[in-house]
Design a protein around this motif. Structure first.
Motif, PDB file in Angstrom:
ATOM      1  N   SER A   9       0.853  -1.182   0.000  1.00 52.13           N
ATOM      2  CA  SER A   9       0.000   0.000   0.000  1.00 52.13           C
ATOM      3  C   SER A   9       0.893   1.238   0.000  1.00 52.13           C
ATOM      4  O   SER A   9       1.797   1.365   0.822  1.00 52.13           O
ATOM      5  CB  SER A   9      -0.902  -0.045   1.233  1.00 52.13           C
ATOM      6  OG  SER A   9      -1.649   1.145   1.325  1.00 52.13           O
ATOM      7  N   VAL A  10       0.621   2.156  -0.937  1.00 52.04           N
ATOM      8  CA  VAL A  10       1.477   3.335  -1.089  1.00 52.04           C
ATOM      9  C   VAL A  10       0.717   4.645  -0.862  1.00 52.04           C
ATOM     10  O   VAL A  10       1.166   5.722  -1.240  1.00 52.04           O
ATOM     11  CB  VAL A  10       2.165   3.344  -2.481  1.00 52.04           C
ATOM     12  CG1 VAL A  10       3.202   2.228  -2.567  1.00 52.04           C
ATOM     13  CG2 VAL A  10       1.138   3.221  -3.613  1.00 52.04           C
ATOM     14  N   GLY A  11      -0.459   4.543  -0.246  1.00 51.58           N
ATOM     15  CA  GLY A  11      -1.263   5.720   0.072  1.00 51.58           C
ATOM     16  C   GLY A  11      -2.570   5.251   0.684  1.00 51.58           C
ATOM     17  O   GLY A  11      -2.898   4.064   0.601  1.00 51.58           O
ATOM     18  N   PRO A  12      -3.331   6.147   1.331  1.00 51.37           N
ATOM     19  CA  PRO A  12      -4.548   5.708   2.026  1.00 51.37           C
ATOM     20  C   PRO A  12      -5.684   5.259   1.102  1.00 51.37           C
ATOM     21  O   PRO A  12      -6.537   4.464   1.497  1.00 51.37           O
ATOM     22  CB  PRO A  12      -4.981   6.939   2.829  1.00 51.37           C
ATOM     23  CG  PRO A  12      -4.197   8.089   2.301  1.00 51.37           C
ATOM     24  CD  PRO A  12      -2.994   7.560   1.607  1.00 51.37           C
ATOM     25  N   ASP A  13      -5.711   5.758  -0.137  1.00 56.05           N
ATOM     26  CA  ASP A  13      -6.847   5.466  -1.010  1.00 56.05           C
ATOM     27  C   ASP A  13      -6.836   4.025  -1.515  1.00 56.05           C
ATOM     28  O   ASP A  13      -5.773   3.430  -1.715  1.00 56.05           O
ATOM     29  CB  ASP A  13      -6.828   6.416  -2.216  1.00 56.05           C
ATOM     30  CG  ASP A  13      -8.225   6.650  -2.766  1.00 56.05           C
ATOM     31  OD1 ASP A  13      -8.807   7.714  -2.455  1.00 56.05           O
ATOM     32  OD2 ASP A  13      -8.743   5.763  -3.477  1.00 56.05           O
ATOM     33  N   ARG A  14      -8.037   3.501  -1.713  1.00 54.55           N
ATOM     34  CA  ARG A  14      -8.207   2.140  -2.246  1.00 54.55           C
ATOM     35  C   ARG A  14      -7.331   1.914  -3.475  1.00 54.55           C
ATOM     36  O   ARG A  14      -6.737   0.859  -3.674  1.00 54.55           O
ATOM     37  CB  ARG A  14      -9.691   1.980  -2.616  1.00 54.55           C
ATOM     38  CG  ARG A  14     -10.128   0.586  -2.898  1.00 54.55           C
ATOM     39  CD  ARG A  14     -11.535   0.619  -3.488  1.00 54.55           C
ATOM     40  NE  ARG A  14     -12.590   0.422  -2.513  1.00 54.55           N
ATOM     41  CZ  ARG A  14     -13.895   0.555  -2.804  1.00 54.55           C
ATOM     42  NH1 ARG A  14     -14.280   0.917  -4.008  1.00 54.55           N
ATOM     43  NH2 ARG A  14     -14.810   0.335  -1.882  1.00 54.55           N
TER      44      ARG A  14
END
Ligand code: GDP
Ligand code: IMO
Ligand code: MG
Length: 432
Positions: A415-420
């Motif tokens: 995962s490279v950011g909070p968004d799906r």
């Protein structure tokens, strides 16, 4: 049988909500199996944030079956509030079904009062709980005096159990803590109204899940908290009051031990902890402050600042073992961007020995442990746009490869950011 269990490998807040939301697309049933509204699971879809405390993180996918298992402790006004907020935002279509186990224990006002009073008056050491009454509710379950959802729904049984409990808890509150007693009659009236609101959701969750499995449907079991907050396997007594490991997915949802084929451990690219308790790789310097700030490390339930530190592979290896983790989902990798030298803890050293596989149980021994670090070069490139492993800079790939090697479990997601959308999928556990 392609059922999947998702658990946290550290001290909670690893990003379980985000990963469960992603996997829920391929699942039919999403089941919470332990914990309560001490959990805060954050989902971000196209920039819009949803924080769930009790409702399973599959709820944003229309048409799924979401269940709250017998192992969860349920606070009625919190659940009703969460449902209402989702409904108001148009996120609860008629095709989505939610069931709550009639065997789930209910968190009562006296549980919250006792939780807070104990922390305040220091009977034992302060744990830094969420103050949501989780511990006292599980205590009553084990002491066989708790009120289950099916008891709440039966006025006569509810009245009788409530009276007994209020009498006992008022004794503690007034005599031990010098606090005001609770009014049993007011609680009865308030909770009778909650009973009416929750009645449509009460069900035999074990049976519902089994019927879906028999029809070839896929179940995703969603853990709360993390391995090192497990009441047996964590840093006791600085833990929560339930078993957070994968084995409890079966007990807490009412399925047999062979129900799942894979166990995904969620691992944050560094370590955080909320509340008190040992934390060998904690950073009380600029780097710790930077992780807290860039990672926006505030508790999703209490808003408290999370303590931050380097990634600790002793925690992860311990978690891989006790939950039989088959795949690791690595989250918040983007937060490390711009740190020149990264450190990974490979073991704990005391004067006499080194621990690499397991966190020592004795807290005095654990306090003597000094982390042994391996240093790796960091990266400066923005990685939030990466969607394939090949998109990651060389040093980033080196960092994740080392984690995979040391965990002895393959990486299934980064995962490279909070968004799906801000996700690199390597293996989908439902597709295997
Ligand atoms: P959970 O309790 O394990 O579900 O995790 P929380 O939701 O309490 O905390 C994780 C926080 O990190 C949330 O605010 C998420 O939106 C956020 N998050 C999840 N994955 C990533 C990621 O890869 N990068 C960044 N920057 N934030 C993430
Ligand atoms: P999620 O599911 C992080 C911590 C509390 C405290 C200890 C005991 O979002 O990862 P409790 O109220 O459970 O008796 O508190 O456990 N804690 C969590 N920390 N994430 C959580 O849940 C937590 N749930 C409980 O901060 O240290
Ligand atoms: Mg959380």
């Amino acid at each position: 049988m392609a059922n999947v269990i998702v658990v946290g490998t550290q001290w909670g807040d690893e990003g379980k909500g985000k990963v469960v939301d992603i996997y829920a697309k391929n699942a039919d049933v999403i089941a919470r199996f332990q914990g309560g509204n001490n959990a805060g699971h954050t989902l971000v879809v196209k920039g819009e944030q949803t924080i769930l405390h009790l409702i399973p993180s599959g709820i944003l996918h229309a048409g799924k079956i979401c269940v709250i298992g017998n192992g969860v402790v349920v606070d009625p006004p919190v659940l009703i509030g969460e449902l209402n907020r989702l409904r108001d935002r148009g996120l609860l279509p008629a095709s989505t079904r939610l069931y709550v186990s009639e065997k789930a224990h209910i968190i009562m006002p006296y549980h919250r009062r006792l939780d807070i009073a104990r922390e305040l008056h220091g009977v034992g050491k302060k744990i830094g709980t969420t103050g949501r009454g989780i511990g006292p509710a599980y205590e009553d379950k084990i002491a066989r005096v708790g009120i289950r959802l099916c008891d709440l729904l039966d006025e006569e049984i509810f009245q009788e159990k409530l009276n007994r409990n209020v009498e006992e808890k008022n004794f503690y509150l007034t005599k031990l803590f010098g606090e005001e007693p609770l009014d049993g009659r007011a609680i009865f009236e308030e909770y009778r109204a909650y009973a009416d609101e929750l009645r449509p959701y009460a069900a035999d969750v074990s049976l519902i899940i089994q019927r879906e499995i028999d029809r070839g449907r896929k179940v995703l079991f969603e853990g709360a908290q993390g391995t090192h907050l497990d009441v047996d396997h964590g840093t006791f007594p600085y833990v929560t009051s339930s078993n957070t490991v994968a084995g409890n997915a079966c007990c807490g949802a009412g399925v047999g031990p062979l129900a799942a084929r894979s166990v995904i451990g969620i691992c944050k690219a560094y370590t955080t902890r909320v509340g008190e308790g040992p934390f060998p790789t904690e950073l009380q310097d600029e780097t710790g402050a930077r992780l807290q700030q860039v990672g926006q490390e505030f508790g999703a339930t209490t808003g408290r600042k999370r303590r931050c530190g380097w990634l600790d592979m002793v925690l992860i290896r311990h978690a891989v073992r006790v939950s039989g983790i088959t795949g690791i989902a690595l989250t918040k990798l983007d937060v490390l961007t711009g740190i020149e030298k990264l450190r990974i803890c490979t073991g704990y050293q005391t004067e006499r020995e080194e621990f690499t596989e397991s966190v020592p149980a004795n807290l005095r021994l654990l306090a003597q442990c000094r982390p042994v670090y391996e240093e790796l070069d960091g990266w400066t490139e923005d990685i939030r746009g990466a969607r394939r492993i090949e998109d990651l800079p060389r040093n980033t790939r080196r960092y994740v490869e080392r984690i995979e090697e040391m965990a002895s479990a393959r990486l299934v997601l980064i995962s490279v950011g909070p968004d799906r959308e801000e996700t690199i999928t390597l293996n989908n556990p439902f597709a295997d």
